[in-house]
Design a protein around this motif. Structure first.
Motif, PDB file in Angstrom:
ATOM      1  N   HIS A 273       0.816  -1.206   0.000  1.00  0.00           N
ATOM      2  CA  HIS A 273       0.000   0.000   0.000  1.00  0.00           C
ATOM      3  C   HIS A 273       0.857   1.268   0.000  1.00  0.00           C
ATOM      4  CE1 HIS A 273      -3.588   2.361   0.739  1.00  0.00           C
ATOM      5  NE2 HIS A 273      -2.961   2.978   1.735  1.00  0.00           N
ATOM      6  N   PHE A 274       1.958   1.256   0.708  1.00  0.00           N
ATOM      7  CA  PHE A 274       2.779   2.455   0.868  1.00  0.00           C
ATOM      8  C   PHE A 274       3.661   2.737  -0.351  1.00  0.00           C
ATOM      9  CE2 PHE A 274       6.375   4.858   2.672  1.00  0.00           C
ATOM     10  CZ  PHE A 274       5.669   5.882   3.279  1.00  0.00           C
ATOM     11  N   TYR A 275       4.261   1.697  -0.915  1.00  0.00           N
ATOM     12  CA  TYR A 275       5.240   1.918  -1.979  1.00  0.00           C
ATOM     13  C   TYR A 275       4.687   1.767  -3.392  1.00  0.00           C
ATOM     14  CZ  TYR A 275       8.974   2.133   1.422  1.00  0.00           C
ATOM     15  OH  TYR A 275       9.770   2.511   2.464  1.00  0.00           O
ATOM     16  N   PHE A 276       3.741   0.881  -3.582  1.00  0.00           N
ATOM     17  CA  PHE A 276       3.322   0.607  -4.956  1.00  0.00           C
ATOM     18  C   PHE A 276       2.128   1.424  -5.406  1.00  0.00           C
ATOM     19  CE2 PHE A 276       5.643  -3.377  -4.022  1.00  0.00           C
ATOM     20  CZ  PHE A 276       6.635  -3.203  -4.964  1.00  0.00           C
ATOM     21  N   ALA A 277       1.039   1.335  -4.693  1.00  0.00           N
ATOM     22  CA  ALA A 277      -0.148   2.030  -5.162  1.00  0.00           C
ATOM     23  C   ALA A 277      -1.080   2.320  -3.993  1.00  0.00           C
ATOM     24  CB  ALA A 277      -0.883   1.180  -6.195  1.00  0.00           C
ATOM     25  N   ASP A 278      -1.774   3.420  -4.121  1.00  0.00           N
ATOM     26  CA  ASP A 278      -2.781   3.764  -3.128  1.00  0.00           C
ATOM     27  C   ASP A 278      -4.126   3.263  -3.654  1.00  0.00           C
ATOM     28  OD1 ASP A 278      -3.933   4.784  -0.899  1.00  0.00           O
ATOM     29  OD2 ASP A 278      -4.052   6.835  -1.676  1.00  0.00           O
TER      30      ASP A 278
END
Length: 99
Positions: free
Chosen positions: A38-43
């Protein structure tokens, strides 16, 4: 080098406290994977996010939002560990009460 596989019957030889610790660590691993996705790839909405991470969200709701990131992560992961461990021990207690 000898490779050793873990048989499921070996897990039943562990005490309830050892299994609780393993389940709690598994909960922390789930929380870290979902957080990193959730934090690095996509919201975006991840399937099962609200259900699998409910213990950590409950633990974080007890405090205000003016906490630093490290303290928030400590609260989130400890809440996840305690939630999964308590759920497992409740299941063991119910199973032993029924039998």
């Amino acid at each position: 080098m000898i490779k050793r596989t873990v048989n499921i019957t070996e897990l039943t030889r562990l005490s309830h406290y050892q299994l609780t610790t393993i389940i709690g660590i598994f909960g922390i691993a789930i929380a870290l994977v979902f957080h990193l996705l959730h934090f690095y790839f996509a919201d975006l909405y991840l399937f099962g996010y609200q259900v699998l991470l409910a213990p950590r969200m409950f633990a974080l709701n007890l405090f205000t939002e003016e906490l630093s990131y490290k303290i928030k992560m400590l609260l989130l992961l400890s809440g996840q560990f305690i939630g999964y461990a308590t759920g497992f021990m409740a299941g063991v207690f119910i199973k032993n009460t029924i039998n």
